[in-house]
Scaffold this active site. Structure first.
Site, PDB file in Angstrom:
ATOM      1  N   THR A  43       0.839  -1.205   0.000  1.00 24.71           N
ATOM      2  CA  THR A  43       0.000   0.000   0.000  1.00 24.71           C
ATOM      3  C   THR A  43       0.874   1.255   0.000  1.00 24.71           C
ATOM      4  O   THR A  43       0.585   2.235  -0.704  1.00 24.71           O
ATOM      5  CB  THR A  43      -0.901   0.013   1.262  1.00 24.71           C
ATOM      6  OG1 THR A  43      -1.665  -1.181   1.267  1.00 24.71           O
ATOM      7  CG2 THR A  43      -1.826   1.209   1.293  1.00 24.71           C
ATOM      8  N   HIS A  46       2.146   1.859  -3.395  1.00 22.19           N
ATOM      9  CA  HIS A  46       1.108   2.464  -4.250  1.00 22.19           C
ATOM     10  C   HIS A  46       1.011   3.972  -3.992  1.00 22.19           C
ATOM     11  O   HIS A  46       0.855   4.767  -4.919  1.00 22.19           O
ATOM     12  CB  HIS A  46      -0.269   1.847  -3.976  1.00 22.19           C
ATOM     13  CG  HIS A  46      -0.380   0.410  -4.384  1.00 22.19           C
ATOM     14  ND1 HIS A  46       0.225  -0.085  -5.508  1.00 22.19           N
ATOM     15  CD2 HIS A  46      -1.024  -0.643  -3.812  1.00 22.19           C
ATOM     16  CE1 HIS A  46      -0.045  -1.375  -5.622  1.00 22.19           C
ATOM     17  NE2 HIS A  46      -0.793  -1.746  -4.594  1.00 22.19           N
ATOM     18  N   CYS A  96     -15.081   2.547  14.053  1.00 21.64           N
ATOM     19  CA  CYS A  96     -15.822   3.686  14.604  1.00 21.64           C
ATOM     20  C   CYS A  96     -16.259   3.454  16.041  1.00 21.64           C
ATOM     21  O   CYS A  96     -16.416   4.390  16.816  1.00 21.64           O
ATOM     22  CB  CYS A  96     -17.018   4.007  13.721  1.00 21.64           C
ATOM     23  SG  CYS A  96     -18.425   2.884  13.921  1.00 21.64           S
ATOM     24  N   CYS A  99     -21.001   1.474  15.174  1.00 21.60           N
ATOM     25  CA  CYS A  99     -21.899   0.879  14.176  1.00 21.60           C
ATOM     26  C   CYS A  99     -22.348  -0.502  14.656  1.00 21.60           C
ATOM     27  O   CYS A  99     -21.888  -1.016  15.675  1.00 21.60           O
ATOM     28  CB  CYS A  99     -21.203   0.790  12.818  1.00 21.60           C
ATOM     29  SG  CYS A  99     -19.920  -0.478  12.738  1.00 21.60           S
ATOM     30  N   ASP A 198       4.248 -18.701  -7.515  1.00 25.45           N
ATOM     31  CA  ASP A 198       4.593 -17.313  -7.832  1.00 25.45           C
ATOM     32  C   ASP A 198       5.211 -17.316  -9.224  1.00 25.45           C
ATOM     33  O   ASP A 198       5.322 -18.385  -9.865  1.00 25.45           O
ATOM     34  CB  ASP A 198       5.562 -16.700  -6.784  1.00 25.45           C
ATOM     35  CG  ASP A 198       5.456 -15.175  -6.707  1.00 25.45           C
ATOM     36  OD1 ASP A 198       5.829 -14.502  -7.683  1.00 25.45           O
ATOM     37  OD2 ASP A 198       4.982 -14.652  -5.683  1.00 25.45           O
ATOM     38  N   LEU A 265      -7.498 -13.041  -0.046  1.00 27.32           N
ATOM     39  CA  LEU A 265      -6.942 -11.819   0.543  1.00 27.32           C
ATOM     40  C   LEU A 265      -6.519 -10.851  -0.565  1.00 27.32           C
ATOM     41  O   LEU A 265      -6.601  -9.640  -0.424  1.00 27.32           O
ATOM     42  CB  LEU A 265      -5.720 -12.160   1.419  1.00 27.32           C
ATOM     43  CG  LEU A 265      -5.070 -10.956   2.090  1.00 27.32           C
ATOM     44  CD1 LEU A 265      -5.751 -10.642   3.413  1.00 27.32           C
ATOM     45  CD2 LEU A 265      -3.583 -11.169   2.309  1.00 27.32           C
ATOM     46  N   GLY A 266      -6.013 -11.423  -1.679  1.00 30.23           N
ATOM     47  CA  GLY A 266      -5.468 -10.624  -2.782  1.00 30.23           C
ATOM     48  C   GLY A 266      -6.490  -9.630  -3.318  1.00 30.23           C
ATOM     49  O   GLY A 266      -7.679  -9.927  -3.395  1.00 30.23           O
TER      50      GLY A 266
HETATM   51  P1  NAD Z   1       2.834  -8.666  -3.150  1.00 28.69           P
HETATM   52  O1  NAD Z   1       2.334  -7.872  -4.300  1.00 28.69           O
HETATM   53  O2  NAD Z   1       4.143  -8.345  -2.548  1.00 28.69           O
HETATM   54  O3  NAD Z   1       2.862 -10.209  -3.563  1.00 28.69           O
HETATM   55  C1  NAD Z   1       2.063 -10.760  -4.542  1.00 28.69           C
HETATM   56  C2  NAD Z   1       2.877 -11.856  -5.230  1.00 28.69           C
HETATM   57  O4  NAD Z   1       2.059 -12.515  -6.192  1.00 28.69           O
HETATM   58  C3  NAD Z   1       4.117 -11.328  -5.957  1.00 28.69           C
HETATM   59  O5  NAD Z   1       5.286 -11.973  -5.465  1.00 28.69           O
HETATM   60  C4  NAD Z   1       3.827 -11.687  -7.420  1.00 28.69           C
HETATM   61  O6  NAD Z   1       5.005 -12.045  -8.142  1.00 28.69           O
HETATM   62  C5  NAD Z   1       2.888 -12.879  -7.262  1.00 28.69           C
HETATM   63  N1  NAD Z   1       2.109 -13.217  -8.460  1.00 28.69           N
HETATM   64  C6  NAD Z   1       1.774 -12.428  -9.494  1.00 28.69           C
HETATM   65  N2  NAD Z   1       1.090 -13.136 -10.415  1.00 28.69           N
HETATM   66  C7  NAD Z   1       0.976 -14.390  -9.939  1.00 28.69           C
HETATM   67  C8  NAD Z   1       0.370 -15.584 -10.416  1.00 28.69           C
HETATM   68  N3  NAD Z   1      -0.282 -15.628 -11.594  1.00 28.69           N
HETATM   69  N4  NAD Z   1       0.430 -16.692  -9.643  1.00 28.69           N
HETATM   70  C9  NAD Z   1       1.067 -16.677  -8.455  1.00 28.69           C
HETATM   71  N5  NAD Z   1       1.671 -15.561  -7.956  1.00 28.69           N
HETATM   72  C10 NAD Z   1       1.624 -14.460  -8.690  1.00 28.69           C
HETATM   73  O7  NAD Z   1       1.684  -8.602  -2.066  1.00 28.69           O
HETATM   74  P2  NAD Z   1       1.605  -8.891  -0.483  1.00 28.69           P
HETATM   75  O8  NAD Z   1       1.997  -7.675   0.260  1.00 28.69           O
HETATM   76  O9  NAD Z   1       2.249 -10.184  -0.141  1.00 28.69           O
HETATM   77  O10 NAD Z   1       0.025  -9.028  -0.388  1.00 28.69           O
HETATM   78  C11 NAD Z   1      -0.655 -10.079  -1.051  1.00 28.69           C
HETATM   79  C12 NAD Z   1      -1.973  -9.616  -1.636  1.00 28.69           C
HETATM   80  O11 NAD Z   1      -2.888  -9.287  -0.588  1.00 28.69           O
HETATM   81  C13 NAD Z   1      -1.902  -8.362  -2.515  1.00 28.69           C
HETATM   82  O12 NAD Z   1      -2.837  -8.494  -3.573  1.00 28.69           O
HETATM   83  C14 NAD Z   1      -2.352  -7.250  -1.573  1.00 28.69           C
HETATM   84  O13 NAD Z   1      -2.921  -6.151  -2.269  1.00 28.69           O
HETATM   85  C15 NAD Z   1      -3.398  -7.971  -0.760  1.00 28.69           C
HETATM   86  N6  NAD Z   1      -3.643  -7.445   0.590  1.00 28.69           N
HETATM   87  C16 NAD Z   1      -4.922  -7.532   1.029  1.00 28.69           C
HETATM   88  C17 NAD Z   1      -5.228  -7.159   2.328  1.00 28.69           C
HETATM   89  C18 NAD Z   1      -6.622  -7.303   2.813  1.00 28.69           C
HETATM   90  O14 NAD Z   1      -6.894  -6.862   3.934  1.00 28.69           O
HETATM   91  N7  NAD Z   1      -7.507  -7.927   2.050  1.00 28.69           N
HETATM   92  C19 NAD Z   1      -4.219  -6.690   3.174  1.00 28.69           C
HETATM   93  C20 NAD Z   1      -2.908  -6.635   2.699  1.00 28.69           C
HETATM   94  C21 NAD Z   1      -2.629  -7.033   1.408  1.00 28.69           C
HETATM   95 ZN    ZN Z   2     -17.911   0.642  13.286  1.00 27.65          ZN
END
Ligand code: NAD
Ligand code: ZN
Length: 346
Positions: A43, A46, A96, A99, A198, A265-266
């Site tokens: 994040t 980004h 908050c 809620c 990966d 999660l992704g």
């Molecule tokens: P990151 O971007 O460092 O890792 C993602 C990995 O996925 C990278 O190493 C990338 O090479 C790999 N990848 C890309 N394409 C692929 C494929 N086709 N198959 C397998 N692997 C592939 O991210 P991170 O910090 O480890 O976080 C993981 C994910 O979780 C991210 O999408 C992030 O945005 C998300 N996230 C969600 C929350 C939530 O609360 N839902 C919180 C934190 C992070």
């Molecule tokens: Zn709340």
């Protein structure tokens, strides 16, 4: 007014700037924390890069960062459970409190959550102000490097422990820092096989160190072959999507056993279609994960670390906060696990 160093998004354009800004003043329900270490999250990258999401979301100026550990520097008059010098971290989602979900004790489902370092001042600074509700007392025996990764470890834990793990076969797509930490958590919780995918060999190596049974570079190998190598016949019991890549989600569906459990999660960042008939005919359960459970996940992380969970192989780089440009550069290169920025001289 006393000043401190902080990494601030001062202008609506790519970059971050190390600025002198006032030390935050605290209210009666707040804790002022002296930050020792922070780690860089996707994040933050980004926000640094100023992508479309960041442009829509981040008001400027904004001190960024939310993964941190520090010590209590001062407390408001309503704060009785923390004292100066306590080692603390903080939950980056500030709920908050009023809620329907907050009132029912499900703060991770608050619909008005604010993000530390996103829409309220963050942790990439010498001091951070946190409301008492979000301060986590840390076991001071746990290394500070590990404590500073509790936020992403919490994502990994919340996801990996979504379903029963004992004796189960796990597929984890994405060996980023969170996928690698989830690998270690699944093993700690008693998984039989943990297969991690990966497209980045550097990160697959870290996954191995974190306990992956097999790693799959999906550019050259298939998950079906991995199943064969392990003598698996019916597919994975539990899958964790941790890449944010829609193709990885497809590969999860193609390799799931009947009755399989899937946690996502992704963040895909766009609309992603799946074949719902596969979900229905195969009796799949899909759940989504956002953040961490307050504070069940934090308790679980602590007790797993105390009982031998080792996440240190995922910490690959350490910089002084003045070298933050290098830290962000190595994050962007993909040749990193967790990158730590130090805020105190050791
Ligand atoms: P990151 O971007 O460092 O890792 C993602 C990995 O996925 C990278 O190493 C990338 O090479 C790999 N990848 C890309 N394409 C692929 C494929 N086709 N198959 C397998 N692997 C592939 O991210 P991170 O910090 O480890 O976080 C993981 C994910 O979780 C991210 O999408 C992030 O945005 C998300 N996230 C969600 C929350 C939530 O609360 N839902 C919180 C934190 C992070
Ligand atoms: Zn709340």
């Amino acid at each position: 007014m006393e000043k401190m160093k902080a990494l601030v998004k001062t202008r609506p354009e790519p970059g971050l700037w190390l600025e002198d800004i006032p030390v935050p003043s605290i209210g009666i329900d707040d804790v002022l924390i002296k930050v020792h270490k922070t780690s860089i999250c996707g994040t933050d990258v980004h926000i640094y890069n100023w992508n479309e999401w960041a442009r829509k979301t981040i008001p400027v100026p904004m001190t960024i960062g939310h993964e941190f550990v520090g010590t209590v520097a001062a407390t408001g008059s309503n704060v009785h459970d923390f004292k100066t010098g306590d080692v603390v971290s903080g939950e980056g989602h500030v709920a908050c409190g009023h809620c329907r979900n907050c009132m029912a004790g499900r703060r991770h489902l608050c619909w008005k959550t604010q993000g530390v370092g996103v829409n309220r001042p963050g942790a990439f600074a010498e001091y951070i102000r946190m409301p008492i509700t979000n301060v986590w007392y840390c076991d001071p025996k746990i290394p500070m490097d590990v404590l500073c990764c509790f936020d992403p470890l919490g994502n990994a834990t919340h996801t990996a422990l979504s379903f029963d793990a004992l004796g189960e076969d796990f597929l984890i797509t994405g060996a980023g820092p969170i996928g690698c930490m989830a690998t270690a958590v699944a093993r700690h919780a008693g998984a039989r096989y943990v297969v991690v995918t990966d497209i980045n060999p550097y990160r697959l190596e870290i996954a191995k160190k974190m306990g992956a049974t097999l790693t799959v570079d999906v550019r050259y190998e298939t998950i079906q072959d991995a199943q064969k190598k392990l003598g698996m016949k019916e597919g994975f019991d539990v899958s964790l999507e941790m890449s944010g890549n829609p193709e990885a989600l497809q590969s999860i569906l193609a390799n799931a056993c009947h009755g399989s459990k899937i946690a996502i999660l992704g963040i895909f960042g766009r609309e992603t279609a799946i074949n719902w008939d596969v979900v229905v005919f195969n009796g799949l359960t899909i759940r989504s994960i956002y953040g961490r459970e307050m504070y069940r996940t934090w308790y679980q992380m602590t007790s797993m670390i105390q009982s031998g969970l080792d996440i240190t192989p995922v910490i690959t780089h350490r910089f002084h906060h003045t070298e933050y440009e290098e830290g962000f550069e190595v994050m962007r290169s993909g040749l990193s696990g967790k990158v730590i920025l130090n805020w105190i001289d050791e």
